[in-house]
Scaffold this motif. Sequence first.
Motif, PDB file in Angstrom:
ATOM      1  N   GLY A 119       0.830  -1.183  -0.113  1.00  0.00           N
ATOM      2  CA  GLY A 119      -0.026   0.102   0.077  1.00  0.00           C
ATOM      3  C   GLY A 119       0.800   1.402   0.119  1.00  0.00           C
ATOM      4  O   GLY A 119       0.328   2.342   0.011  1.00  0.00           O
ATOM      5  N   LYS A 120       2.142   1.245  -0.183  1.00  0.00           N
ATOM      6  CA  LYS A 120       2.917   2.423  -0.023  1.00  0.00           C
ATOM      7  C   LYS A 120       3.158   3.065  -1.384  1.00  0.00           C
ATOM      8  O   LYS A 120       3.337   2.130  -2.293  1.00  0.00           O
ATOM      9  N   PRO A 121       3.467   4.222  -1.658  1.00  0.00           N
ATOM     10  CA  PRO A 121       3.602   4.786  -2.755  1.00  0.00           C
ATOM     11  C   PRO A 121       5.079   4.627  -3.376  1.00  0.00           C
ATOM     12  O   PRO A 121       5.978   4.565  -2.588  1.00  0.00           O
ATOM     13  N   VAL A 122       5.085   4.264  -4.726  1.00  0.00           N
ATOM     14  CA  VAL A 122       6.579   3.859  -5.217  1.00  0.00           C
ATOM     15  C   VAL A 122       6.565   4.607  -6.603  1.00  0.00           C
ATOM     16  O   VAL A 122       5.527   4.884  -7.236  1.00  0.00           O
ATOM     17  N   VAL A 123       7.886   5.102  -7.023  1.00  0.00           N
ATOM     18  CA  VAL A 123       7.931   5.684  -8.361  1.00  0.00           C
ATOM     19  C   VAL A 123       8.762   4.745  -8.998  1.00  0.00           C
ATOM     20  O   VAL A 123       9.741   4.227  -8.505  1.00  0.00           O
ATOM     21  N   VAL A 124       8.630   4.477 -10.396  1.00  0.00           N
ATOM     22  CA  VAL A 124       9.531   3.548 -11.031  1.00  0.00           C
ATOM     23  C   VAL A 124       9.762   4.322 -12.331  1.00  0.00           C
ATOM     24  O   VAL A 124       9.012   4.961 -12.870  1.00  0.00           O
ATOM     25  N   VAL A 125      11.145   4.370 -12.775  1.00  0.00           N
ATOM     26  CA  VAL A 125      11.582   5.162 -13.978  1.00  0.00           C
ATOM     27  C   VAL A 125      11.971   4.232 -15.157  1.00  0.00           C
ATOM     28  O   VAL A 125      12.623   3.206 -14.767  1.00  0.00           O
ATOM     29  N   GLY A 126      11.291   4.258 -16.259  1.00  0.00           N
ATOM     30  CA  GLY A 126      11.601   3.282 -17.464  1.00  0.00           C
ATOM     31  C   GLY A 126      10.408   2.281 -17.693  1.00  0.00           C
ATOM     32  O   GLY A 126       9.635   2.127 -16.755  1.00  0.00           O
ATOM     33  N   ALA A 127      10.362   1.754 -18.772  1.00  0.00           N
ATOM     34  CA  ALA A 127       9.159   0.970 -19.163  1.00  0.00           C
ATOM     35  C   ALA A 127       9.550  -0.268 -20.196  1.00  0.00           C
ATOM     36  O   ALA A 127       8.916  -0.711 -20.900  1.00  0.00           O
ATOM     37  N   GLY A 128      11.062  -0.475 -19.934  1.00  0.00           N
ATOM     38  CA  GLY A 128      11.697  -1.670 -20.735  1.00  0.00           C
ATOM     39  C   GLY A 128      11.363  -3.021 -20.076  1.00  0.00           C
ATOM     40  O   GLY A 128      10.742  -3.223 -19.308  1.00  0.00           O
ATOM     41  N   GLY A 129      12.184  -3.740 -20.694  1.00  0.00           N
ATOM     42  CA  GLY A 129      12.227  -5.233 -20.110  1.00  0.00           C
ATOM     43  C   GLY A 129      12.479  -5.437 -18.628  1.00  0.00           C
ATOM     44  O   GLY A 129      11.855  -5.823 -17.871  1.00  0.00           O
ATOM     45  N   THR A 147       3.788   5.483  -9.499  1.00  0.00           N
ATOM     46  CA  THR A 147       3.773   6.695 -10.602  1.00  0.00           C
ATOM     47  C   THR A 147       5.064   6.131 -11.540  1.00  0.00           C
ATOM     48  O   THR A 147       6.276   5.794 -11.036  1.00  0.00           O
ATOM     49  N   LEU A 148       4.870   5.857 -12.696  1.00  0.00           N
ATOM     50  CA  LEU A 148       5.837   5.568 -13.657  1.00  0.00           C
ATOM     51  C   LEU A 148       6.161   6.617 -14.551  1.00  0.00           C
ATOM     52  O   LEU A 148       5.530   7.380 -15.232  1.00  0.00           O
ATOM     53  N   LEU A 149       7.568   6.817 -14.491  1.00  0.00           N
ATOM     54  CA  LEU A 149       8.141   8.021 -15.360  1.00  0.00           C
ATOM     55  C   LEU A 149       8.658   7.285 -16.560  1.00  0.00           C
ATOM     56  O   LEU A 149       9.513   6.510 -16.460  1.00  0.00           O
ATOM     57  N   ASN A 150       8.390   7.838 -17.789  1.00  0.00           N
ATOM     58  CA  ASN A 150       9.141   7.502 -18.968  1.00  0.00           C
ATOM     59  C   ASN A 150       8.990   8.374 -20.174  1.00  0.00           C
ATOM     60  O   ASN A 150       7.814   9.341 -20.212  1.00  0.00           O
ATOM     61  N   ARG A 151       9.679   8.292 -21.099  1.00  0.00           N
ATOM     62  CA  ARG A 151       9.697   9.173 -22.227  1.00  0.00           C
ATOM     63  C   ARG A 151       8.086   9.165 -23.070  1.00  0.00           C
ATOM     64  O   ARG A 151       7.868  10.211 -23.197  1.00  0.00           O
ATOM     65  N   THR A 152       7.724   7.989 -23.012  1.00  0.00           N
ATOM     66  CA  THR A 152       6.436   8.080 -23.409  1.00  0.00           C
ATOM     67  C   THR A 152       5.470   7.624 -22.504  1.00  0.00           C
ATOM     68  O   THR A 152       5.293   6.161 -22.021  1.00  0.00           O
ATOM     69  N   LEU A 170       3.810   9.389 -15.952  1.00  0.00           N
ATOM     70  CA  LEU A 170       4.349  10.665 -16.386  1.00  0.00           C
ATOM     71  C   LEU A 170       5.627  10.861 -17.016  1.00  0.00           C
ATOM     72  O   LEU A 170       6.108   9.905 -17.278  1.00  0.00           O
ATOM     73  N   PRO A 171       5.614  12.078 -17.863  1.00  0.00           N
ATOM     74  CA  PRO A 171       6.806  12.062 -18.449  1.00  0.00           C
ATOM     75  C   PRO A 171       8.166  12.222 -17.636  1.00  0.00           C
ATOM     76  O   PRO A 171       7.863  12.630 -16.308  1.00  0.00           O
ATOM     77  N   LEU A 172       9.466  12.027 -18.014  1.00  0.00           N
ATOM     78  CA  LEU A 172      10.527  11.965 -17.149  1.00  0.00           C
ATOM     79  C   LEU A 172      10.729  13.569 -16.565  1.00  0.00           C
ATOM     80  O   LEU A 172      11.439  13.261 -15.404  1.00  0.00           O
TER      81      LEU A 172
END
Length: 269
Positions: A119-129, A147-152, A170-172
């Motif tokens: 239940g805790k908030p997490v931020v992940v950068v990237g959307a690859g493998g 929250t996922l940050l990615n170029r797209t 969201l964007p990077l």
Amino acid sequence: MTKPYAEVIGDPIAHSKSPLIHRFWLGQLGIDADYRATRVAAGELAAYFADRAADPDWRGCNVTVPHKVATLDHVPDPGDVRGSIGAANTVFRTLDGLAATNTDAAGFLSPIADLDLAGKPVVVVGAGGAARAILFALSKVGVGPVTLLNRTPLKGAALLSTFGLKGQALPLTARLPPAALLVNASTLGMTGQPPLELDLLSLPADAIVYDIVYAPIETELLTRAHERGLDTIDGLDMLIGQAALAFELLFGQPAPRDHDEELRERLLA
């Protein structure tokens, strides 16, 4: 006289520390085998797997950027990795032939297994493998929102939906929301890649910053986290964790994890 071998494939591949890790474990166990790094371009994957499948000395391979998703187009997937994580990082021999699997998810979780992230908030950068494996792992421990940050961002939103994670893409360049855990699952900050420029001021004092990049070990992201006094996890933890699972699949014996401290010292030398 030839001897059994495995390898890691990717493009680029010269930075990989996998040969050092697996050769260290082979030496500790007295196994007469080798582990190599082999550059394979995207257009060469099909030919690579066809060639290696016919080589009786080849035990399999680890797979890194940019082949983790594409590998599933060329190797049987008996465990439905495509349907769960959607990316493979290990190919190994079975009695029925080659099989693809993914050890990244368990490797990622190993250094944070004792944390209560439910239940805790997490931020992940990237959307690859690698991000796919990490989001899969996070979904299993019940984090949220993510929250996922990615170029797209559209690609990021699709991944959150794929793994049943609530949150936002969201964007990077977006401002970081407060989070218990920040994970860089991209190649940003890796040697030869653009830097990952994030403002960490919005993270609470008890947040953990986890960067899966291991070349360099001390990334700019981790340096800025240390400057803020935040706890950090570097890329070696996930690298060694996923490698240990792959080692047993490739060479038939558990990795000697009681030598982790010595291994880490060698990796940092």
